[in-house]
Design a protein around this motif. Structure first.
Motif, PDB file in Angstrom:
ATOM      1  N   SER A  53       0.856  -1.177   0.000  1.00 46.14           N
ATOM      2  CA  SER A  53       0.000   0.000   0.000  1.00 46.14           C
ATOM      3  C   SER A  53       0.890   1.223   0.000  1.00 46.14           C
ATOM      4  O   SER A  53       2.070   1.125   0.314  1.00 46.14           O
ATOM      5  CB  SER A  53      -0.900  -0.006   1.244  1.00 46.14           C
ATOM      6  OG  SER A  53      -1.812   1.065   1.223  1.00 46.14           O
ATOM      7  N   GLY A  54       0.347   2.392  -0.300  1.00 45.20           N
ATOM      8  CA  GLY A  54       1.126   3.620  -0.424  1.00 45.20           C
ATOM      9  C   GLY A  54       2.190   3.842   0.643  1.00 45.20           C
ATOM     10  O   GLY A  54       3.350   3.778   0.354  1.00 45.20           O
ATOM     11  N   ALA A  55       1.901   4.125   1.873  1.00 37.85           N
ATOM     12  CA  ALA A  55       0.588   4.340   2.417  1.00 37.85           C
ATOM     13  C   ALA A  55       0.632   5.561   3.326  1.00 37.85           C
ATOM     14  O   ALA A  55       1.484   5.644   4.208  1.00 37.85           O
ATOM     15  CB  ALA A  55       0.107   3.125   3.209  1.00 37.85           C
ATOM     16  N   VAL A  56      -0.316   6.451   3.080  1.00 36.35           N
ATOM     17  CA  VAL A  56      -0.615   7.487   4.059  1.00 36.35           C
ATOM     18  C   VAL A  56      -1.907   7.055   4.730  1.00 36.35           C
ATOM     19  O   VAL A  56      -2.930   6.902   4.076  1.00 36.35           O
ATOM     20  CB  VAL A  56      -0.760   8.873   3.407  1.00 36.35           C
ATOM     21  CG1 VAL A  56      -1.295   9.885   4.411  1.00 36.35           C
ATOM     22  CG2 VAL A  56       0.582   9.347   2.862  1.00 36.35           C
ATOM     23  N   PRO A  79       4.078  11.434  11.309  1.00 34.67           N
ATOM     24  CA  PRO A  79       2.944  12.273  10.912  1.00 34.67           C
ATOM     25  C   PRO A  79       3.271  13.076   9.655  1.00 34.67           C
ATOM     26  O   PRO A  79       4.433  13.446   9.424  1.00 34.67           O
ATOM     27  CB  PRO A  79       2.747  13.195  12.120  1.00 34.67           C
ATOM     28  CG  PRO A  79       4.070  13.220  12.817  1.00 34.67           C
ATOM     29  CD  PRO A  79       4.698  11.886  12.567  1.00 34.67           C
ATOM     30  N   VAL A  80       2.263  13.291   8.842  1.00 39.99           N
ATOM     31  CA  VAL A  80       2.456  14.111   7.644  1.00 39.99           C
ATOM     32  C   VAL A  80       2.683  15.556   8.067  1.00 39.99           C
ATOM     33  O   VAL A  80       1.893  16.131   8.817  1.00 39.99           O
ATOM     34  CB  VAL A  80       1.234  14.010   6.703  1.00 39.99           C
ATOM     35  CG1 VAL A  80       1.404  14.964   5.525  1.00 39.99           C
ATOM     36  CG2 VAL A  80       1.047  12.583   6.218  1.00 39.99           C
ATOM     37  N   ASN A 110      -2.756  12.765   9.269  1.00 38.39           N
ATOM     38  CA  ASN A 110      -2.501  11.411   8.765  1.00 38.39           C
ATOM     39  C   ASN A 110      -1.045  11.018   8.996  1.00 38.39           C
ATOM     40  O   ASN A 110      -0.207  11.854   9.355  1.00 38.39           O
ATOM     41  CB  ASN A 110      -2.848  11.321   7.279  1.00 38.39           C
ATOM     42  CG  ASN A 110      -4.323  11.576   7.018  1.00 38.39           C
ATOM     43  OD1 ASN A 110      -5.161  11.325   7.887  1.00 38.39           O
ATOM     44  ND2 ASN A 110      -4.647  12.069   5.837  1.00 38.39           N
ATOM     45  N   TYR A 111      -0.742   9.736   8.727  1.00 33.38           N
ATOM     46  CA  TYR A 111       0.596   9.210   9.011  1.00 33.38           C
ATOM     47  C   TYR A 111       1.128   8.426   7.813  1.00 33.38           C
ATOM     48  O   TYR A 111       0.375   7.702   7.158  1.00 33.38           O
ATOM     49  CB  TYR A 111       0.563   8.274  10.223  1.00 33.38           C
ATOM     50  CG  TYR A 111       0.227   8.958  11.522  1.00 33.38           C
ATOM     51  CD1 TYR A 111       1.235   9.355  12.395  1.00 33.38           C
ATOM     52  CD2 TYR A 111      -1.092   9.212  11.870  1.00 33.38           C
ATOM     53  CE1 TYR A 111       0.930   9.980  13.591  1.00 33.38           C
ATOM     54  CE2 TYR A 111      -1.406   9.850  13.060  1.00 33.38           C
ATOM     55  CZ  TYR A 111      -0.389  10.228  13.918  1.00 33.38           C
ATOM     56  OH  TYR A 111      -0.696  10.852  15.102  1.00 33.38           O
ATOM     57  N   ILE A 112       2.424   8.567   7.564  1.00 32.13           N
ATOM     58  CA  ILE A 112       3.098   7.737   6.564  1.00 32.13           C
ATOM     59  C   ILE A 112       3.506   6.439   7.265  1.00 32.13           C
ATOM     60  O   ILE A 112       4.197   6.469   8.288  1.00 32.13           O
ATOM     61  CB  ILE A 112       4.337   8.445   5.996  1.00 32.13           C
ATOM     62  CG1 ILE A 112       3.940   9.778   5.339  1.00 32.13           C
ATOM     63  CG2 ILE A 112       5.042   7.548   4.969  1.00 32.13           C
ATOM     64  CD1 ILE A 112       5.131  10.649   4.952  1.00 32.13           C
TER      65      ILE A 112
END
Length: 549
Positions: A53-56, A79-80, A110-112
């Motif tokens: 997945s990407g993911a964010v 965290p973004v 959101n989080y990476i």
């Protein structure tokens, strides 16, 4: 061959797939009733091995499931800090100001993450609660009850010969029966596909749409690393050839996720999605970031893109579809993990109510409505027109009209209604003679790589003596139809080099399936213009072994 006899094990709930949806369901079941017997079956060699997945991550799902996840040490640590949107041309880029983007597109809060590592952690939480988790157990068949309901699955069949007959070390596997069976297989799961067809669950839905997502992990120069930075791009190199775009996420430890998505409704069969990804990395902005770095992992998988109008009925006799098995990705946000978690929670709550009422094997009343009328439906409804606008009218229309529609839907005003998607991705493929071939630059081995080299960085392995898990309905179609009419698109749309057309002097062209390379993306099952290829599970534990994806 004599009918195979298998032992059976009984559970309250059987869950197929140890992804965010399946694990959320397992945890929620045990939160609600610690005495329930719950089993999770995972085809990967370990939990997380097949997660890409990407993911964010939007934490709304994990917040609801495990509110104290930070105290419990969840691997959700980056965290973004910055959001960037760019429109790319071949030699430059144009930044799209954040203020023009609808609020739902913001990644604030959101989080990476590595979703594979998040799932590994979730599995630990589930096991501490008493959930049984069996990795390396591919679910190859559904088991039906006397009334036609799904009552279980066959898992753990090993040792077949290449022709499908039992080999000398054959193990027939077991039947795992449940009062309810949850299918959380992810995109285009083989059992989910069967269930949708058998019970006609998509009768009232629009066609499902898909993209192909490819991803590399890079270790880059520490001076160029910006932890918490999220960048999305559109435009070059795809242009008008196909929809799609890229993501670049700076996680910790000087690592960057570099990903590229190609919508699979492209018309030109000469398009080579993998090479579009490799070409993208030569854009000056990207090349400068990656210069001096090294690629440490690669993988690919399909993405559901149909959204709200393409979700099938989620309940079937004896069970439910979870997460991406039903298609819960928010396409413009490139996010589906939060909805997968929320769907697992909702299915678990419906199952506990049913089991308390001493029911089993019936429809889980309320689950479908909980998804469509709850947080998941609200998330997907707001963006439901972006994909059909992009498909029909192109990127600029999607940005302009689609952006306006998202803004209006933010305030509860749906001025476009709900647009339809039209053709399936397979049917969208046009004859090769209507399109020009595309000359792709040769990979340089530094920024861009050939497919087989990159596949080695997915750590994929399949036992070669087993039957191919990629089945042809008609073995003549790949050459007689797909090569003749569409220039053999399977040789290009597969991101792992599974399919090739071999020409030998004085002999007819042969279609070769190198199933050992398969990274389980399911693109062939989706994009084959003749719908001649069916993806099924190989024996358990086979396939990619993704680290930190």
């Amino acid at each position: 061959m004599a009918e195979i006899e298998r032992e059976a094990m009984e559970y309250d709930v059987v869950i197929v797939g140890a992804g965010p949806a399946g694990l959320s369901a397992a945890i929620r079941l045990k939160q609600l009733d610690a005495d329930l017997n719950v089993v999770v079956l995972e085809k990967g060699s370990e939990v997380g091995a097949h997660i890409l997945s990407g993911a964010v991550l939007d934490p709304v799902g994990i917040n609801k499931l495990i509110p104290d996840w930070k105290d419990k040490g969840a691997p959700i640590n980056v965290p973004v800090k910055q959001d960037n949107f760019y429109m790319l041309g071949e030699a430059g880029q144009l930044r799209i100001p954040n203020f023009v983007m609808p609020p739902l597109m913001s990644n604030h809060g959101n989080y990476i993450v590595s979703m594979g590592n998040v799932c590994r952690w979730m599995a630990e939480q589930a096991e501490e609660m008493g959930v049984e988790i069996f990795p390396g157990m591919a679910c190859s068949e559904l088991v039906y009850g006397d009334n036609g309901e799904v009552k279980g699955v066959v898992a753990g069949e090993f040792g077949k010969n290449a022709d499908g007959t039992p080999g000398p070390s054959y193990e027939p596997g077991m039947e795992l029966h449940g009062k309810y069976v949850f299918l959380g297989e992810g995109v285009r799961g083989s059992l989910s596909k069967q269930v949708i067809a058998k019970y006609d669950l998509a009768a009232k839905s629009d066609v499902q749409k898909y993209g192909l997502g490819m991803k590399e992990i890079w270790e880059i120069d520490p001076e160029k690393h910006r932890e918490g930075t999220v960048t999305h791009t559109m435009g070059w190199p795809l242009g008008g050839n196909a929809g799609g775009g890229s993501f670049i996420y700076h996680l910790d430890n000087n690592q960057v996720y570099v990903g590229f998505v190609v919508h699979l409704n492209y018309k030109n069969p000469h398009i080579f999605p993998y090479m579009e990804f490799q070409r993208f990395k030569h854009h000056p902005m990207v090349a400068e970031l990656l210069k001096g770095g090294k690629r440490v992992a690669y993988g690919a998988r399909a993405i559901t893109e149909g959204g709200f109008q393409s979700m099938p009925q989620l309940e079937f006799p004896g069970g439910a579809l979870l997460g991406c098995a039903a298609g819960m990705v928010n396409v413009p946000r490139i996010k589906g993990n939060h909805n997968a978690m929320l769907s697992g929670i909702a299915a678990a709550e419906a199952a506990v109510d049913a089991i308390k009422a001493e029911r089993s094997g019936d429809l889980l009343d309320g689950y479908n409505a909980a998804v469509r009328k709850g947080e998941i439906g609200d998330d997907l409804k707001k963006v439901r027109n972006v994909k059909p606008l992009w498909s029909k009218y192109g990127l600029l229309a999607s940005l302009g009209i689609g952006g306006m529609d998202m803004w209006m839907n933010t305030f509860g005003i749906g001025f476009l209604g709900t647009l339809a998607h039209g053709k399936t991705d397979a049917a969208a493929t046009e004859d090769a003679d209507k399109h020009q071939k595309i000359d792709y630059p040769k990979p340089d081995g530094t920024l861009s790589f050939d497919r087989l080299t990159n596949v080695s960085f997915s750590f994929t392995n399949h036992e070669e003596s087993q039957p191919a898990h990629l089945h042809l309905a008609d073995p003549d179609v790949p050459v007689s139809v797909n090569l003749a009419k569409y220039a053999g698109p399977s040789a290009r749309y597969c991101p792992a080099g599974v399919y090739e057309f071999v020409e030998e002097e004085g002999k007819d062209t042969r279609f070769v399936i190198n199933f050992q390379n398969c990274v389980h993306c399911k693109t062939c099952d989706i994009k084959d213009p003749s719908q001649n290829i069916t993806w099924t599970v190989p024996q358990g534990g086979d396939g990619p072994n993704y680290p930190n994806m």
